[in-house]
Design a protein around this motif. Structure first.
Motif, short mmCIF file in Angstrom:
data_model
loop_
_atom_site.label_atom_id
_atom_site.label_comp_id
_atom_site.label_asym_id
_atom_site.label_seq_id
_atom_site.Cartn_x
_atom_site.Cartn_y
_atom_site.Cartn_z
N VAL A 78 27.13 -3.92 -107.26
CA VAL A 78 27.91 -3.96 -105.92
C VAL A 78 26.82 -3.36 -104.86
O VAL A 78 26.54 -2.31 -105.17
N VAL A 79 26.29 -4.32 -104.28
CA VAL A 79 25.39 -3.88 -102.99
C VAL A 79 26.17 -3.22 -101.83
O VAL A 79 25.97 -2.07 -101.06
N ASP A 80 27.34 -4.01 -101.50
CA ASP A 80 28.17 -3.45 -100.51
C ASP A 80 29.36 -4.12 -100.90
O ASP A 80 29.80 -4.54 -101.99
N GLY A 81 30.54 -3.81 -100.09
CA GLY A 81 31.94 -4.07 -100.41
C GLY A 81 32.16 -5.62 -100.74
O GLY A 81 33.04 -6.10 -101.20
N THR A 82 31.12 -6.48 -100.21
CA THR A 82 31.55 -7.90 -100.31
C THR A 82 30.30 -8.75 -100.94
O THR A 82 30.48 -9.78 -101.25
N ASP A 92 19.99 1.32 -118.19
CA ASP A 92 20.50 2.12 -116.97
C ASP A 92 19.05 1.97 -116.28
O ASP A 92 18.02 2.41 -116.91
N HIS A 93 19.19 1.55 -114.99
CA HIS A 93 17.89 1.69 -114.32
C HIS A 93 18.33 1.34 -112.66
O HIS A 93 19.36 0.83 -112.36
N PRO A 94 17.56 1.80 -111.77
CA PRO A 94 17.76 1.76 -110.36
C PRO A 94 17.28 0.39 -109.77
O PRO A 94 16.72 -0.40 -110.74
N HIS A 95 17.73 0.13 -108.82
CA HIS A 95 17.40 -1.04 -108.21
C HIS A 95 16.99 -0.78 -106.53
O HIS A 95 17.22 -0.14 -105.95
N PHE A 96 16.06 -1.81 -106.16
CA PHE A 96 15.89 -1.94 -104.74
C PHE A 96 16.74 -3.11 -104.12
O PHE A 96 16.55 -3.99 -104.86
N PHE A 97 17.20 -3.00 -103.07
CA PHE A 97 17.91 -4.11 -102.36
C PHE A 97 17.11 -4.41 -100.80
O PHE A 97 16.99 -3.49 -100.21
N TRP A 98 16.57 -5.47 -101.03
CA TRP A 98 15.58 -5.97 -99.92
C TRP A 98 16.65 -6.45 -98.85
O TRP A 98 17.15 -7.59 -98.99
N THR A 105 16.05 -6.25 -106.68
CA THR A 105 15.00 -6.04 -107.60
C THR A 105 14.94 -4.97 -108.52
O THR A 105 15.64 -4.12 -107.90
N ASP A 106 14.34 -4.72 -109.43
CA ASP A 106 14.34 -3.48 -110.30
C ASP A 106 13.48 -2.49 -109.71
O ASP A 106 12.32 -2.91 -109.09
N ALA A 107 13.68 -1.04 -109.68
CA ALA A 107 12.98 -0.09 -109.11
C ALA A 107 12.40 0.73 -110.51
O ALA A 107 13.19 0.76 -111.44
N PRO A 108 11.44 1.33 -110.29
CA PRO A 108 10.81 2.08 -111.37
C PRO A 108 11.66 3.33 -111.68
O PRO A 108 11.79 4.18 -111.19
N ARG A 134 18.02 1.06 -100.64
CA ARG A 134 18.02 -0.32 -99.54
C ARG A 134 16.54 -0.07 -99.09
O ARG A 134 16.20 0.88 -98.42
N LEU A 135 15.93 -1.32 -98.75
CA LEU A 135 14.50 -1.31 -98.22
C LEU A 135 14.66 -2.54 -96.82
O LEU A 135 15.34 -3.31 -96.97
N ARG A 136 13.89 -2.13 -95.96
CA ARG A 136 13.89 -3.14 -94.98
C ARG A 136 11.99 -3.08 -94.55
O ARG A 136 11.71 -2.16 -94.67
N LYS A 137 11.70 -4.31 -94.24
CA LYS A 137 10.34 -4.39 -93.79
C LYS A 137 9.93 -3.58 -92.48
O LYS A 137 10.84 -3.66 -91.59
#
Length: 138
Positions: A78-82, A92-98, A105-108, A134-137
């Motif tokens: 779940v990235v946000d409530g919606t 078990d592994h972390p994620h990047f949310f672009w 995507t998977d994070a190392p 969370r990432l942003r360009k």
């Protein structure tokens, strides 16, 4: 879909103890048929199924993803409530949310270090920890 993709999907469903209905087989083949892990939303899987010529409703996609989660075949992130993403890699592994393109995507995991968690309240235990960075360009 190829017979190899359908066969992989069928074996995957069997691992989860799920009956291979036509809709489940079609969605399983799209998720794991090529042998690669992926992150999908219900909407993106629905679009992929339509593009593959499958007759599956969006409600069926949601229900099937829930069944896959309940069987331990996928994990819901779940990235946000919606917004939920579903990950075929259940380790078990972390994620990047672009944020810019709403992509997960998977994070190392070898670069993540959690040294301590708060004590769970009495009568509860920690069942899992989800890390979404969370990432942003720029």
């Amino acid at each position: 879909m190829t017979s190899e993709e359908r066969e992989r999907g069928s074996k995957w469903l069997d691992r989860g103890g799920l009956r291979p209905t036509r809709q489940r087989l079609a969605l399983a083949a799209l998720l794991v048929g090529d042998g690669r892990n992926r992150h999908v939303t219900a909407e993106s899987l629905f679009d992929a199924s339509r593009n593959a010529g499958e007759q599956v409703s969006l409600a069926t996609v949601y229900n099937t993803l829930r069944a896959f989660c309940d069987a331990g075949l996928i994990r819901e992130i779940v990235v946000d409530g919606t917004k939920s993403y579903f990950d075929t890699c259940t380790d078990d592994h972390p994620h990047f949310f672009w944020e810019d393109d709403q992509r997960l995507t998977d994070a190392p995991s070898d670069e993540l270090e959690i040294s301590r968690l708060p004590q769970a309240p009495k009568g509860a235990e920690v069942s899992s920890v989800d890390v979404v960075i969370r990432l942003r360009k720029v």
